[in-house]
Scaffold this motif. Structure first.
Motif, mmCIF file in Angstrom:
data_model
loop_
_atom_site.group_PDB
_atom_site.id
_atom_site.type_symbol
_atom_site.label_atom_id
_atom_site.label_comp_id
_atom_site.label_asym_id
_atom_site.label_seq_id
_atom_site.Cartn_x
_atom_site.Cartn_y
_atom_site.Cartn_z
ATOM 1 N N SER A 140 56.094 45.582 41.960
ATOM 2 C CA SER A 140 56.805 44.387 42.004
ATOM 3 C C SER A 140 56.042 43.263 41.353
ATOM 4 O O SER A 140 56.616 42.202 40.790
ATOM 5 N N GLN A 141 54.790 43.195 41.322
ATOM 6 C CA GLN A 141 54.034 42.026 40.610
ATOM 7 C C GLN A 141 53.268 42.303 39.408
ATOM 8 O O GLN A 141 52.624 41.780 39.007
ATOM 9 N N ASP A 142 53.739 43.735 38.886
ATOM 10 C CA ASP A 142 53.013 44.169 37.675
ATOM 11 C C ASP A 142 53.446 43.194 36.631
ATOM 12 O O ASP A 142 52.344 42.907 35.622
ATOM 13 N N GLY A 143 54.405 42.977 36.585
ATOM 14 C CA GLY A 143 54.882 41.694 35.327
ATOM 15 C C GLY A 143 54.143 40.736 35.356
ATOM 16 O O GLY A 143 53.510 40.118 34.342
ATOM 17 N N HIS A 144 53.943 40.092 36.728
ATOM 18 C CA HIS A 144 53.275 38.937 36.543
ATOM 19 C C HIS A 144 51.870 38.780 36.511
ATOM 20 O O HIS A 144 51.168 38.186 35.847
ATOM 21 N N ILE A 145 51.180 40.159 36.863
ATOM 22 C CA ILE A 145 49.739 40.411 36.744
ATOM 23 C C ILE A 145 49.521 40.518 35.114
ATOM 24 O O ILE A 145 48.574 40.037 34.436
ATOM 25 N N SER A 146 50.539 41.175 34.469
ATOM 26 C CA SER A 146 50.304 41.470 33.063
ATOM 27 C C SER A 146 50.340 40.102 32.418
ATOM 28 O O SER A 146 49.703 39.927 31.465
ATOM 29 N N ARG A 147 51.246 39.441 32.639
ATOM 30 C CA ARG A 147 51.542 37.859 32.084
ATOM 31 C C ARG A 147 50.177 37.238 32.300
ATOM 32 O O ARG A 147 49.616 36.622 31.341
ATOM 33 N N HIS A 166 43.196 34.157 40.505
ATOM 34 C CA HIS A 166 44.520 34.569 40.974
ATOM 35 C C HIS A 166 44.928 36.000 40.520
ATOM 36 O O HIS A 166 45.595 36.473 41.362
ATOM 37 N N ILE A 167 44.318 36.369 39.347
ATOM 38 C CA ILE A 167 44.705 37.738 39.056
ATOM 39 C C ILE A 167 43.861 38.663 40.213
ATOM 40 O O ILE A 167 44.220 39.435 40.481
ATOM 41 N N LYS A 168 42.737 38.384 40.479
ATOM 42 C CA LYS A 168 41.997 39.110 41.533
ATOM 43 C C LYS A 168 42.755 39.292 42.842
ATOM 44 O O LYS A 168 43.019 40.278 43.463
ATOM 45 N N LEU A 169 43.199 37.998 43.373
ATOM 46 C CA LEU A 169 44.044 37.974 44.346
ATOM 47 C C LEU A 169 45.212 39.149 44.379
ATOM 48 O O LEU A 169 45.736 39.680 45.194
ATOM 49 N N LEU A 227 39.126 43.329 35.076
ATOM 50 C CA LEU A 227 40.379 43.261 35.745
ATOM 51 C C LEU A 227 41.587 43.940 35.013
ATOM 52 O O LEU A 227 42.429 44.700 35.617
ATOM 53 N N ALA A 228 41.278 44.117 33.629
ATOM 54 C CA ALA A 228 42.013 44.958 32.936
ATOM 55 C C ALA A 228 42.133 46.257 33.218
ATOM 56 O O ALA A 228 43.005 47.165 33.138
ATOM 57 N N SER A 229 40.905 46.680 33.450
ATOM 58 C CA SER A 229 40.507 48.019 33.728
ATOM 59 C C SER A 229 41.203 48.574 35.147
ATOM 60 O O SER A 229 41.858 49.461 35.243
ATOM 61 N N GLN A 230 40.953 47.675 36.035
ATOM 62 C CA GLN A 230 41.701 47.784 37.367
ATOM 63 C C GLN A 230 42.888 47.952 37.298
ATOM 64 O O GLN A 230 43.647 48.808 37.872
ATOM 65 N N PHE A 231 43.656 46.860 36.491
ATOM 66 C CA PHE A 231 45.222 47.075 36.489
ATOM 67 C C PHE A 231 45.718 48.285 35.588
ATOM 68 O O PHE A 231 46.824 48.796 36.263
ATOM 69 N N LEU A 232 45.162 48.778 34.608
ATOM 70 C CA LEU A 232 45.451 49.957 34.056
ATOM 71 C C LEU A 232 45.023 51.091 34.623
ATOM 72 O O LEU A 232 45.371 52.361 34.274
ATOM 73 N N GLY A 233 44.306 51.200 35.642
ATOM 74 C CA GLY A 233 43.922 52.294 36.619
ATOM 75 C C GLY A 233 42.776 53.106 36.134
ATOM 76 O O GLY A 233 42.609 54.272 36.542
ATOM 77 N N HIS A 234 41.891 52.227 35.438
ATOM 78 C CA HIS A 234 40.686 52.886 34.946
ATOM 79 C C HIS A 234 39.245 52.045 35.456
ATOM 80 O O HIS A 234 38.852 51.326 34.710
ATOM 81 N N PRO A 235 39.291 51.880 36.801
ATOM 82 C CA PRO A 235 38.152 50.848 37.429
ATOM 83 C C PRO A 235 36.940 51.576 36.808
ATOM 84 O O PRO A 235 36.443 52.681 36.634
ATOM 85 N N THR A 236 35.661 50.514 36.605
ATOM 86 C CA THR A 236 34.379 50.902 36.195
ATOM 87 C C THR A 236 33.610 50.452 37.578
ATOM 88 O O THR A 236 34.026 50.384 38.570
ATOM 89 N N ALA A 237 32.433 50.558 37.315
ATOM 90 C CA ALA A 237 31.388 50.472 38.526
ATOM 91 C C ALA A 237 31.241 49.088 39.046
ATOM 92 O O ALA A 237 31.041 48.748 40.228
ATOM 93 N N SER A 238 31.553 47.926 38.078
ATOM 94 C CA SER A 238 31.421 46.675 38.276
ATOM 95 C C SER A 238 32.797 46.274 38.977
ATOM 96 O O SER A 238 32.988 44.776 39.132
ATOM 97 N N THR A 239 33.657 46.909 38.844
ATOM 98 C CA THR A 239 35.178 46.337 39.113
ATOM 99 C C THR A 239 35.294 45.945 40.439
ATOM 100 O O THR A 239 35.959 45.005 40.868
ATOM 101 N N SER A 240 34.809 46.722 41.380
ATOM 102 C CA SER A 240 34.805 46.381 42.801
ATOM 103 C C SER A 240 34.039 45.022 43.099
ATOM 104 O O SER A 240 34.607 44.113 43.975
ATOM 105 N N SER A 294 47.429 35.517 29.454
ATOM 106 C CA SER A 294 46.989 34.260 29.327
ATOM 107 C C SER A 294 45.563 34.065 29.331
ATOM 108 O O SER A 294 45.066 33.219 28.701
ATOM 109 N N LEU A 295 45.073 34.830 30.284
ATOM 110 C CA LEU A 295 43.278 34.720 30.195
ATOM 111 C C LEU A 295 42.839 35.426 28.867
ATOM 112 O O LEU A 295 41.712 34.626 28.512
ATOM 113 N N ARG A 296 43.382 36.413 28.175
ATOM 114 C CA ARG A 296 43.061 36.927 26.972
ATOM 115 C C ARG A 296 43.145 35.612 26.033
ATOM 116 O O ARG A 296 41.868 35.569 25.079
#
Length: 281
Positions: free
Chosen positions: A34-41, A14-17, A86-99, A45-47
């Motif tokens: 608009s969805q940042d709050g939902h993604i953060s929550r 769900h977070i990926k989508l 997923l957290a790296s992608q959300f914070l704007g610091h994607p890694t090599a395995s993020t994609s 929950s995943l953590r």
């Protein structure tokens, strides 16, 4: 919180989508917050789920259940890797395995949803098509002609309905002609008009007074009905208390009758026993 790994894998999908939709909005120059709050929550929950899985793994290791703890350890490693990506992608610091993490769902049944989410709209082709459509649909505006006439036509001048409307007057009948009256007659006329208005106001006042009296009577009747209802409620309460007392008395009588019946049966048995003793002697 539950430690079912399937729930957390589904939450990760769900977070990926959501992150893919966020990237899609950014590519369309839309506001992605608009969805940042939902993604953060969801990430929170995943953590928390990862912490629960870790605690469960430690408990299994202490209990000596090695096979289950190893299975849970593999699940924990997979989920933690996905959480970090997923957290790296959300914070704007994607890694090599993020994609790779974003484009591969944990549940194969969501492959179609991921495929649609990873598609990028062809903005250029859409814009060119829109421009072409606008060019094809552009037509020269047709001139509008408005004709004005200083003098009305003969048909309009002879129309009785139009003549009755123009010039406009608040009173269609118009005031009476007073040019032939002298000052005394005009004064008498206005006095008569004022007297008629006073009489109309008096009748209106009488009507309002009657309505007021009627409303007062209705209010008095409503008060009487309220009192009657209150009295009925009191009677009902009184009869209810009487019924409760009668029910209680009936219960007491029934218990006493039951006790007396037992005593009667005991006496009858004693008499029968005495008779048997006498007969057998």
């Amino acid at each position: 919180m539950s430690t079912n790994p399937n729930q957390y894998f589904l939450l990760a999908d769900h977070i990926k989508l959501s992150l893919l939709e966020r990237q899609r909005a950014i590519s369309l120059n839309l506001e992605p917050t608009s969805q940042d709050g939902h993604i953060s929550r969801s990430l929170e929950s995943l953590r928390e789920g990862l912490e629960n899985i870790t605690n469960e793994r430690i408990r299994l290791e202490e209990a000596g259940e090695t096979s289950q703890s190893l299975t849970l350890q593999e699940t924990e490693h997979t989920l933690r890797t996905q959480y970090d990506d997923l957290a790296s992608q959300f914070l704007g610091h994607p890694t090599a395995s993020t994609s790779s993490t974003l484009s591969h769902p944990n549940d194969p049944s969501l492959s179609n949803d991921f495929a649609r989410a990873t598609e990028r709209p062809r903005v250029g082709s859409s814009s060119s098509f829109l421009k072409k459509s606008l060019r094809n649909s552009a037509v020269a505006p047709s001139p509008k002609s408005v004709r004005f006439s200083d003098s009305p036509s003969i048909q309009e001048a002879s129309d009785p309905a139009r003549a009755a409307l123009f010039p406009y007057r608040d009173d269609p009948s118009g005031p009476p002609d007073q040019s032939h009256l002298d000052n005394q007659q005009i004064h008498a006329y206005h006095s008569q008009v004022l007297a008629e208005q006073d009489a109309a106001l008096d009748r209106l006042g009488e009507s309002i007074g009657r309505q007021r009296e009627l409303s007062i009577q209705i209010g008095d009747e409503l008060d009487e009905h309220v009192q009657m209802l209150d009295e009925v409620d009191r009677h009902v309460d009184r009869h209810q208390s009487r019924l409760d007392k009668a029910r209680k008395n009936l219960g007491t009588v029934a218990r006493k009758a039951k006790d007396n019946m037992q005593m009667t049966i005991i006496l009858i048995l004693i008499i029968i026993l005495v008779l048997l003793i006498i007969i057998l002697k």
